[in-house]
Motif scaffolding. Structure first.
Motif, mmCIF file in Angstrom:
data_model
loop_
_atom_site.group_PDB
_atom_site.id
_atom_site.type_symbol
_atom_site.label_atom_id
_atom_site.label_comp_id
_atom_site.label_asym_id
_atom_site.label_seq_id
_atom_site.Cartn_x
_atom_site.Cartn_y
_atom_site.Cartn_z
ATOM 1 N N LEU A 1 0.667 -1.372 -0.025
ATOM 2 C CA LEU A 1 -0.146 -0.044 -0.131
ATOM 3 C C LEU A 1 0.789 1.188 0.044
ATOM 4 O O LEU A 1 0.603 2.250 -0.671
ATOM 5 C CB LEU A 1 -1.033 0.162 1.323
ATOM 6 C CG LEU A 1 -1.786 -1.034 0.979
ATOM 7 C CD1 LEU A 1 -2.915 -1.040 2.376
ATOM 8 C CD2 LEU A 1 -3.013 -0.991 -0.328
ATOM 9 N N ASN A 2 2.147 1.211 0.856
ATOM 10 C CA ASN A 2 2.960 2.405 0.696
ATOM 11 C C ASN A 2 3.464 2.576 -0.663
ATOM 12 O O ASN A 2 3.847 3.445 -1.077
ATOM 13 C CB ASN A 2 4.026 2.281 1.863
ATOM 14 C CG ASN A 2 3.463 2.476 3.134
ATOM 15 O OD1 ASN A 2 2.582 3.158 3.213
ATOM 16 N ND2 ASN A 2 4.022 1.482 4.065
ATOM 17 N N GLU A 3 3.804 1.458 -1.217
ATOM 18 C CA GLU A 3 4.518 1.365 -2.813
ATOM 19 C C GLU A 3 3.598 1.939 -3.683
ATOM 20 O O GLU A 3 3.935 2.674 -4.395
ATOM 21 C CB GLU A 3 4.633 -0.005 -3.200
ATOM 22 C CG GLU A 3 6.057 -0.543 -2.183
ATOM 23 C CD GLU A 3 6.051 -2.100 -2.693
ATOM 24 O OE1 GLU A 3 5.834 -2.542 -3.711
ATOM 25 O OE2 GLU A 3 6.874 -2.828 -1.842
ATOM 26 N N ILE A 4 2.278 1.632 -3.555
ATOM 27 C CA ILE A 4 1.110 2.162 -4.510
ATOM 28 C C ILE A 4 0.859 3.628 -4.322
ATOM 29 O O ILE A 4 0.802 4.247 -5.111
ATOM 30 C CB ILE A 4 -0.239 1.111 -4.130
ATOM 31 C CG1 ILE A 4 -0.058 -0.081 -4.627
ATOM 32 C CG2 ILE A 4 -1.408 2.187 -4.493
ATOM 33 C CD1 ILE A 4 -1.150 -0.975 -4.090
ATOM 34 N N ILE A 5 1.045 4.154 -2.924
ATOM 35 C CA ILE A 5 0.708 5.591 -2.688
ATOM 36 C C ILE A 5 1.902 6.201 -3.565
ATOM 37 O O ILE A 5 1.646 7.378 -4.277
ATOM 38 C CB ILE A 5 0.514 5.811 -1.401
ATOM 39 C CG1 ILE A 5 -0.529 5.465 -0.821
ATOM 40 C CG2 ILE A 5 1.095 7.274 -0.992
ATOM 41 C CD1 ILE A 5 -0.644 5.331 0.556
ATOM 42 N N GLU B 1 3.962 5.114 -5.916
ATOM 43 C CA GLU B 1 3.856 4.863 -7.093
ATOM 44 C C GLU B 1 2.995 5.718 -7.890
ATOM 45 O O GLU B 1 2.984 6.231 -9.115
ATOM 46 C CB GLU B 1 3.405 3.269 -7.495
ATOM 47 C CG GLU B 1 3.723 2.883 -8.880
ATOM 48 C CD GLU B 1 3.318 1.372 -9.118
ATOM 49 O OE1 GLU B 1 3.576 0.934 -10.257
ATOM 50 O OE2 GLU B 1 3.075 0.726 -8.060
ATOM 51 N N SER B 2 1.773 6.089 -7.160
ATOM 52 C CA SER B 2 0.775 6.739 -7.786
ATOM 53 C C SER B 2 1.182 8.267 -8.074
ATOM 54 O O SER B 2 0.292 8.899 -8.774
ATOM 55 C CB SER B 2 -0.488 6.895 -7.149
ATOM 56 O OG SER B 2 -0.346 7.426 -5.839
ATOM 57 N N THR B 3 2.452 8.660 -7.523
ATOM 58 C CA THR B 3 2.660 10.128 -7.922
ATOM 59 C C THR B 3 3.360 10.043 -9.416
ATOM 60 O O THR B 3 3.382 11.042 -9.889
ATOM 61 C CB THR B 3 3.701 10.529 -6.990
ATOM 62 O OG1 THR B 3 4.898 9.655 -6.992
ATOM 63 C CG2 THR B 3 3.285 10.789 -5.698
#
Length: 128
Positions: free
Chosen positions: A31-35, A37-39
């Motif tokens: 979930l931290n990676e997704i956050i 990555e979403s930038t």
């Protein structure tokens, strides 16, 4: 027996023959990676129950109309195996849990979510 699998599905991974390049969401740390990555690129999370016929039909419909591989990073969450991750998604992003559910995250924030019969790849395109 195949007739029953075709009608009711199976517990096997349902994303193996998909044109969506799903990444399995199986670890809370992702979930931290997704956050992060979403930038760089929008991220979608498809929350799916492998025992639900509505979820299965929605997934197949979404995959059939999907043509966004270059535009978003898609993650697939099997709710039966990873309910704790689904609960954390609801908590972190302030989005009530649904199944099936599609969430679009940009710049660390959810900007679109849909559930059940409202999940369409074409609708998602408007928010990317």
């Amino acid at each position: 027996m195949n007739l029953f699998k075709n009608i009711f599905g199976s517990n096997e991974s349902e994303s193996t023959n998909s044109k969506v390049n799903w990444r399995p969401l199986i670890d809370m740390g992702q979930l931290n990676e997704i956050i992060n990555e979403s930038t760089e690129k929008p991220v979608i999370i498809f929350k799916h129950s492998t025992r639900c016929g509505i979820s299965r039909m929605t997934l197949k419909q979404f995959e059939n109309e999907y043509d966004l591989n270059d535009l978003v990073m898609p993650y697939f969450l099997d709710l039966l195996q990873n309910r704790d991750i689904s609960n954390e998604i609801a908590k972190r992003f302030g989005i009530e849990h649904q199944s099936p559910q599609l969430i679009l995250i940009k710049n660390g924030e959810p900007i679109y979510n849909a559930s059940h019969g409202d999940i369409y790849a074409d609708d998602l395109k408007r928010y990317i």
